[in-house]
Scaffold this motif. Sequence first.
Motif, PDB file in Angstrom:
ATOM      1  N   VAL A  32      -0.196 -43.899  94.263  1.00  0.00           N
ATOM      2  CA  VAL A  32       1.212 -44.296  94.358  1.00  0.00           C
ATOM      3  C   VAL A  32       2.116 -43.397  93.502  1.00  0.00           C
ATOM      4  CG1 VAL A  32       2.865 -46.149  93.854  1.00  0.00           C
ATOM      5  CG2 VAL A  32       0.710 -46.662  95.029  1.00  0.00           C
ATOM      6  N   PRO A  33       1.782 -43.114  92.219  1.00  0.00           N
ATOM      7  CA  PRO A  33       2.644 -42.222  91.443  1.00  0.00           C
ATOM      8  C   PRO A  33       2.782 -40.833  92.066  1.00  0.00           C
ATOM      9  CG  PRO A  33       1.066 -43.287  90.011  1.00  0.00           C
ATOM     10  CD  PRO A  33       0.700 -43.661  91.403  1.00  0.00           C
ATOM     11  N   PHE A  34       1.682 -40.317  92.601  1.00  0.00           N
ATOM     12  CA  PHE A  34       1.736 -38.979  93.199  1.00  0.00           C
ATOM     13  C   PHE A  34       2.650 -38.983  94.424  1.00  0.00           C
ATOM     14  CE2 PHE A  34      -0.032 -35.696  96.044  1.00  0.00           C
ATOM     15  CZ  PHE A  34       0.175 -34.574  95.233  1.00  0.00           C
ATOM     16  N   LEU A  83       4.683 -31.033  89.908  1.00  0.00           N
ATOM     17  CA  LEU A  83       5.349 -32.154  89.250  1.00  0.00           C
ATOM     18  C   LEU A  83       4.738 -33.488  89.669  1.00  0.00           C
ATOM     19  CD1 LEU A  83       9.069 -30.973  89.437  1.00  0.00           C
ATOM     20  CD2 LEU A  83       7.490 -30.846  87.500  1.00  0.00           C
ATOM     21  N   GLY A  84       4.275 -33.576  90.916  1.00  0.00           N
ATOM     22  CA  GLY A  84       3.571 -34.781  91.346  1.00  0.00           C
ATOM     23  C   GLY A  84       2.301 -34.996  90.552  1.00  0.00           C
ATOM     24  N   ILE A  85       1.556 -33.914  90.297  1.00  0.00           N
ATOM     25  CA  ILE A  85       0.352 -34.002  89.468  1.00  0.00           C
ATOM     26  C   ILE A  85       0.716 -34.423  88.052  1.00  0.00           C
ATOM     27  CG2 ILE A  85      -1.582 -32.709  88.491  1.00  0.00           C
ATOM     28  CD1 ILE A  85      -1.416 -30.861  90.941  1.00  0.00           C
ATOM     29  N   ALA A  86       1.786 -33.842  87.507  1.00  0.00           N
ATOM     30  CA  ALA A  86       2.195 -34.163  86.137  1.00  0.00           C
ATOM     31  C   ALA A  86       2.518 -35.642  85.979  1.00  0.00           C
ATOM     32  CB  ALA A  86       3.412 -33.315  85.747  1.00  0.00           C
ATOM     33  N   ALA A 104       8.603 -40.036  84.878  1.00  0.00           N
ATOM     34  CA  ALA A 104       7.141 -39.989  84.960  1.00  0.00           C
ATOM     35  C   ALA A 104       6.506 -41.254  84.405  1.00  0.00           C
ATOM     36  CB  ALA A 104       6.616 -38.760  84.216  1.00  0.00           C
ATOM     37  N   CYS A 105       6.966 -41.702  83.243  1.00  0.00           N
ATOM     38  CA  CYS A 105       6.361 -42.875  82.613  1.00  0.00           C
ATOM     39  C   CYS A 105       6.661 -44.149  83.394  1.00  0.00           C
ATOM     40  CB  CYS A 105       6.857 -43.010  81.173  1.00  0.00           C
ATOM     41  SG  CYS A 105       6.232 -41.724  80.066  1.00  0.00           S
ATOM     42  N   THR A 106       7.879 -44.274  83.896  1.00  0.00           N
ATOM     43  CA  THR A 106       8.225 -45.467  84.669  1.00  0.00           C
ATOM     44  C   THR A 106       7.351 -45.591  85.908  1.00  0.00           C
ATOM     45  OG1 THR A 106      10.520 -45.392  83.896  1.00  0.00           O
ATOM     46  CG2 THR A 106      10.074 -46.644  85.904  1.00  0.00           C
ATOM     47  N   ILE A 107       7.198 -44.481  86.635  1.00  0.00           N
ATOM     48  CA  ILE A 107       6.391 -44.498  87.861  1.00  0.00           C
ATOM     49  C   ILE A 107       4.930 -44.785  87.542  1.00  0.00           C
ATOM     50  CG2 ILE A 107       5.517 -43.070  89.747  1.00  0.00           C
ATOM     51  CD1 ILE A 107       8.206 -41.675  89.828  1.00  0.00           C
ATOM     52  N   LYS A 108       4.388 -44.098  86.542  1.00  0.00           N
ATOM     53  CA  LYS A 108       2.965 -44.246  86.220  1.00  0.00           C
ATOM     54  C   LYS A 108       2.657 -45.646  85.698  1.00  0.00           C
ATOM     55  CE  LYS A 108      -1.254 -42.649  85.441  1.00  0.00           C
ATOM     56  NZ  LYS A 108      -2.159 -42.191  86.525  1.00  0.00           N
TER      57      LYS A 108
END
Length: 434
Positions: A117-119, A148-151, A333-337
């Motif tokens: 989902v994050p990716f 950036l998707g990987i990050a 990044a943190c919100t999504i992950k």
Amino acid sequence: MSDDQIGPIVLVLLVLVSAAHLLGHFFAKLRQPRVIGEIAAGMLLGPTLLGRFAPKFSANLFNGSSANGHAIHDVLGFIYAMGLLLLMFVSGTETRRLFGAEDRRQVAWLTSVGTGVPFLLALLLIPLFPMQKLLGPAGQMTALVLVLGIAVAVTSIPVISRIFHDLGIMHTRFARLVLGVAVIEDIALWAVLAVATALAKSGIVPKTQILWHIVLTLVYFAVGLTAAPRLLRRIGHARWNLLAKASPLGYLVAILFAFCGAAALLHLNLVFAAFLAGYGVARDRESFAPAIDSLSRFSFAFFIPLYFLIVGFRLDLGRGYSFAMLGTVLAVACTIKLASVGLGATMAGFRGLDVLNLAVATNARGGPGIVLASVAYDAGIVNAQAFTTLVLLAILTSQAAGAWLEFVLRRGWPLLSPVPAPTASKEKPNLQAA
């Protein structure tokens, strides 16, 4: 090498080892992960601080004459690589029953939802931002979106392993779940990175080559998890195995080199090879416990602290750094992950604090995040500003994960509830065991 060449190298190692342990101890006193202190020591001695404010002293210390400078850099490069491999090997020896039957359902949910989902969300949301500010000289926008998707989605195996080791929770089910998720997702994300770098180099994806690489990685991984541990157990007790009898510690090092050598011949990632080598030894850990403990103590005294110090040493935060860019990337990044892992953990049957602990731990990007930034920068996918931001994203999320887990343990709270709902009849009490 002559004494005149060895002397400067020994001096540099003295400075680096001392700084790594002193800063690591200082950060531990501040209830921060020791590994963050070791990275900070590298930033202190590297171009970020010492190289900027005392450039002549820094040049004399780390370069000296031209010949000595090359020798010092070669030695530090070797120590960096060995530190990473030994960290993964030791982590493998302490990670027992990875992907056990009782964990498969939870790992599957955490991986599919917490990583997939994050990716996918990152791929959809990233193009909405001003991407030109991040684009590298290769000019490949698709490769930039993939990186950036990987990050956003990646979880650090090396750094989170070090944090678990420092907190004394490597043997727990919590660590086993997080590392299981990290190992699986890193295989998939490294494959995506191969596609991104191929795009940056030629603009055409060599589908056959990439597919073959992925297949080899999966086969190597499957053999390392299933057949290799049984084979190593038989070899370790074979009468003809004189090396294991003469020097158990030397035998362990030989296993590590054998796994890494095979991976190198197949052009596979050595990090996974080192982890699988340790995991293979773990099946017969009781027989080699003294040797494993000796290797672990020496590795954490020299190679592993220097590995993290060199990570910090390679940063140069004075070049093109943007607080606004860091804040945006960090927040998104943190919100999504965190939200995605929280959803995956809930679907896996976890509740309350369990969900938060799993989400924060898997949000640590650490080593893979730093490697991702380096590979993307070298390939021209990202520019200097994006490189610095991605590295800081990896460091800050790792620091936050370590600080939170230390806080939870200090308060006496369990990392996982004693009896998770989906497997209540099978789990033992006191799973946190830290």
